[in-house]
Design a protein around this motif. Structure first.
Motif, PDB file in Angstrom:
ATOM      1  N   TRP A 282       5.459 -13.285  -7.986  1.00  0.00           N
ATOM      2  CA  TRP A 282       5.324 -11.888  -7.572  1.00  0.00           C
ATOM      3  C   TRP A 282       5.168 -11.036  -8.823  1.00  0.00           C
ATOM      4  O   TRP A 282       5.263 -11.527  -9.948  1.00  0.00           O
ATOM      5  N   GLY A 283       4.906  -9.762  -8.639  1.00  0.00           N
ATOM      6  CA  GLY A 283       4.724  -8.862  -9.769  1.00  0.00           C
ATOM      7  C   GLY A 283       5.502  -7.579  -9.571  1.00  0.00           C
ATOM      8  O   GLY A 283       6.033  -7.303  -8.489  1.00  0.00           O
TER       9      GLY A 283
ATOM     10  N   GLY B 206       6.396  -4.029  -8.602  1.00  0.00           N
ATOM     11  CA  GLY B 206       5.881  -3.225  -7.503  1.00  0.00           C
ATOM     12  C   GLY B 206       5.869  -3.935  -6.175  1.00  0.00           C
ATOM     13  O   GLY B 206       5.701  -3.285  -5.137  1.00  0.00           O
ATOM     14  N   ASP B 207       6.049  -5.257  -6.195  1.00  0.00           N
ATOM     15  CA  ASP B 207       6.041  -6.013  -4.938  1.00  0.00           C
ATOM     16  C   ASP B 207       7.330  -5.783  -4.152  1.00  0.00           C
ATOM     17  O   ASP B 207       8.333  -5.300  -4.679  1.00  0.00           O
TER      18      ASP B 207
ATOM     19  N   ALA C 166       2.881  -8.482  -1.454  1.00  0.00           N
ATOM     20  CA  ALA C 166       2.238  -7.953  -2.661  1.00  0.00           C
ATOM     21  C   ALA C 166       1.889  -6.479  -2.473  1.00  0.00           C
ATOM     22  O   ALA C 166       1.545  -6.041  -1.378  1.00  0.00           O
TER      23      ALA C 166
ATOM     24  N   PRO D  21      -0.427  -4.411  -4.896  1.00  0.00           N
ATOM     25  CA  PRO D  21      -1.203  -4.233  -6.133  1.00  0.00           C
ATOM     26  C   PRO D  21      -1.305  -2.786  -6.599  1.00  0.00           C
ATOM     27  O   PRO D  21      -1.479  -2.522  -7.789  1.00  0.00           O
TER      28      PRO D  21
ATOM     29  N   ARG E 220       1.099  -2.159  -9.423  1.00  0.00           N
ATOM     30  CA  ARG E 220       1.170  -3.063 -10.559  1.00  0.00           C
ATOM     31  C   ARG E 220       1.337  -2.283 -11.867  1.00  0.00           C
ATOM     32  O   ARG E 220       0.867  -1.155 -12.003  1.00  0.00           O
ATOM     33  N   CYS E 221       1.980  -2.920 -12.825  1.00  0.00           N
ATOM     34  CA  CYS E 221       2.253  -2.305 -14.125  1.00  0.00           C
ATOM     35  C   CYS E 221       0.942  -1.925 -14.821  1.00  0.00           C
ATOM     36  O   CYS E 221       0.011  -2.737 -14.891  1.00  0.00           O
TER      37      CYS E 221
ATOM     38  N   GLN F 264       9.217  -2.523 -13.471  1.00  0.00           N
ATOM     39  CA  GLN F 264       8.092  -2.026 -14.271  1.00  0.00           C
ATOM     40  C   GLN F 264       8.385  -2.201 -15.764  1.00  0.00           C
ATOM     41  O   GLN F 264       7.528  -2.662 -16.533  1.00  0.00           O
TER      42      GLN F 264
ATOM     43  N   ALA G 223       8.255  -5.839 -16.880  1.00  0.00           N
ATOM     44  CA  ALA G 223       6.874  -6.319 -17.019  1.00  0.00           C
ATOM     45  C   ALA G 223       6.247  -5.800 -18.309  1.00  0.00           C
ATOM     46  O   ALA G 223       5.535  -6.533 -19.012  1.00  0.00           O
TER      47      ALA G 223
END
Length: 477
Positions: A266-267, A269-270, A331, A333, A336-337, A359, A362
């Protein structure tokens, strides 16, 4: 002589292409006739033969060549359009595109903010999956479309469509943007294929309308039910961030979860969707996979009778550690950072520190960047936890500027908007340096108050344009 067509050229797919081919051949014949010698010589016979061949080839083009649709989706495919604030609408739209593909129909998945009236005017079929944020407002990525394309009816008389609207039934303007888009499409001459479906994003049981729409556009799904997509996870530990000598039941809780299977990706913001009976609760993920587990920051909530809220009770109640829960990562997007060459202003309060932490983690993992954090809570923390982590990152230089605001306690009492108001010039300087502004926290609290302040400082138009570009990002709930 007049050439009569049984069907007008503009009503047949590729008809104008075929008529053009036939017309080109006839013009060639007419040109040859103008230069034909009248003496019946061999040259004349050769030119007559050439004219016959040209006319025959034109006829073959007109009759035998396949039609060429003047629309971008001449194969009967679908334009699948989504407008999402937290990723739910984009997720459902992707599911719809997969379902259409499985039914043998082509589908192009696109955010509403990346198309215009011209794209819809040449489409034959479209599915819209759109969320509503705030008081009936469009998601941030769709602001420009709402402000420009929907300002007046267009000519979409060639478009058939279906629409799924997402919202939160706790708000008066439930599915407000979806309803507004539906009205605009019909005012523009587009034809609904089925009744608009409205979904309460927090209640999976309300998705029967979603199934009805999918069955209408892609045919019945005869595959086994897929469930809600959640996987089994286990609560590894629950820790409280203390704010005084005595524990407070409303202190922030740090919840760490681990999957029973492999750790997924995952990233920043998810979102973690937690299954709670027949409903679900969404939480911004506070950690990255490299940390070995999934972390949430939760403010315990209680009903008037003192009983805990569904989601926070499940995650933070005494004895929660070791509990098995259903969790699905969604997710997002849109959040995202941003690249490290862009400064980032991170604003939040309370449990909104979860998004700020993800954030920053990342950006630190990628090398740092210029970061300014404005964070507020009720009281300063007296134990380890997210607040202490912010202070440590500030001392290490990962956070260039850290402004804290506390609304209670013995020290200076202020809130996040108060801190920002006193830094108007600094804010404008950061925006001039192409900074991204990220806000995380409650929609009715920090989300509304910071938005109002930014409108006051920058103007509604500037803020809307920033949101449309992705320079103003709201992770609010």
């Amino acid at each position: 002589m007049t050439l009569a067509l049984p069907v007008p050229a503009d009503r047949l797919p590729g008809a104008r292409f075929r008529v053009a081919a036939l017309g080109a051949g006839m013009l060639a014949v007419a040109g040859l006739c103008l230069v034909l010698p009248a003496d019946g010589s061999a040259a004349a016979r050769a030119l007559e033969a050439g004219a016959a061949v040209a006319l025959y080839l034109a006829f073959c083009c007109a009759v035998l060549l396949p039609g060429r649709s003047e629309r971008s989706d001449g194969d009967g495919g679908w334009l699948v359009v989504h407008a999402s604030q937290t990723g739910t609408a984009a997720d459902l739209a992707a599911q719809a595109a997969s379902r259409l593909a499985a039914a043998g129909l082509s589908a192009r998945l696109v955010p509403l903010g990346e198309i215009g009236v011209a794209d819809l005017a040449v489409a034959r079929r479209a599915l819209f999956v759109v969320a509503t944020t705030g008081e009936g407002e469009p998601p941030d990525p769709a602001i420009r479309f709402h402000r420009t394309a929907m300002a007046a009816p267009a000519d979409l008389s060639g478009l058939d469509y279906a629409l799924v609207a997402l919202g939160d039934s706790d708000y008066p303007a439930f599915c407000g943007f979806g309803r507004a888009l539906d009205s605009w499409l019909q005012a523009s001459g587009a034809r609904p294929l089925t009744e608009r479906a409205e979904i309460d994003a927090m209640m999976p049981a309300s998705r029967t309308g979603w199934t009805r729409v999918l069955d209408r556009i892609a045919g019945p799904d005869i595959s086994p039910p897929a469930g809600d997509g959640s996987a089994p996870w286990r609560i590894d530990r629950v820790a409280r961030q203390s704010t005084g000598p005595m524990p407070d039941r409303e202190d922030l809780a740090l919840v760490r979860l681990v999957p029973e299977g492999p750790l997924p990706d995952w990233g920043a913001g998810d979102v973690a969707e937690i299954s709670v009976g027949d409903s679900r609760r969404d939480y911004t993920i506070a950690s990255l996979p490299a940390e070995g587990g999934l972390s949430l920051v939760v403010r315990p909530a209680f009903h008037p009778d003192g009983s805990p809220g569904l989601g926070t009770g499940l995650l933070t109640a005494t004895g929660a550690a070791g509990r098995r829960i259903g969790l699905r990562i969604r997710a997002n997007p849109h959040l995202r950072c941003p690249p490290l060459d862009r400064p980032m202003l991170l604003i939040g309060a309370g449990s909104g520190i979860a998004g700020i932490r993800a954030q920053l983690a990342a950006r630190i993992a990628a090398g740092g960047g210029a970061n300014w954090v404005v964070y507020g809570d009720r009281l300063p923390a007296t134990s380890t936890g997210p607040q202490a982590e912010l202070l440590a990152w500030h001392r290490a230089g990962w956070i260039g500027r850290l402004d804290l605001a506390f609304s209670r306690g013995d020290g200076e009492r202020c809130r996040v908007p108060d801190r920002l108001r006193g830094e108007a010039e600094t804010l404008r300087d950061w925006l001039a340096r192409d900074a991204v502004v990220y806000v995380c926290g409650g929609a009715d609290g920090i989300g509304a108050s910071v938005h109002a302040l930014l409108v006051e400082m920058l103007g509604e138009g500037v803020l809307q344009e920033m949101a449309a570009r992705g320079d103003y990002r709201r992770d609010v709930y």
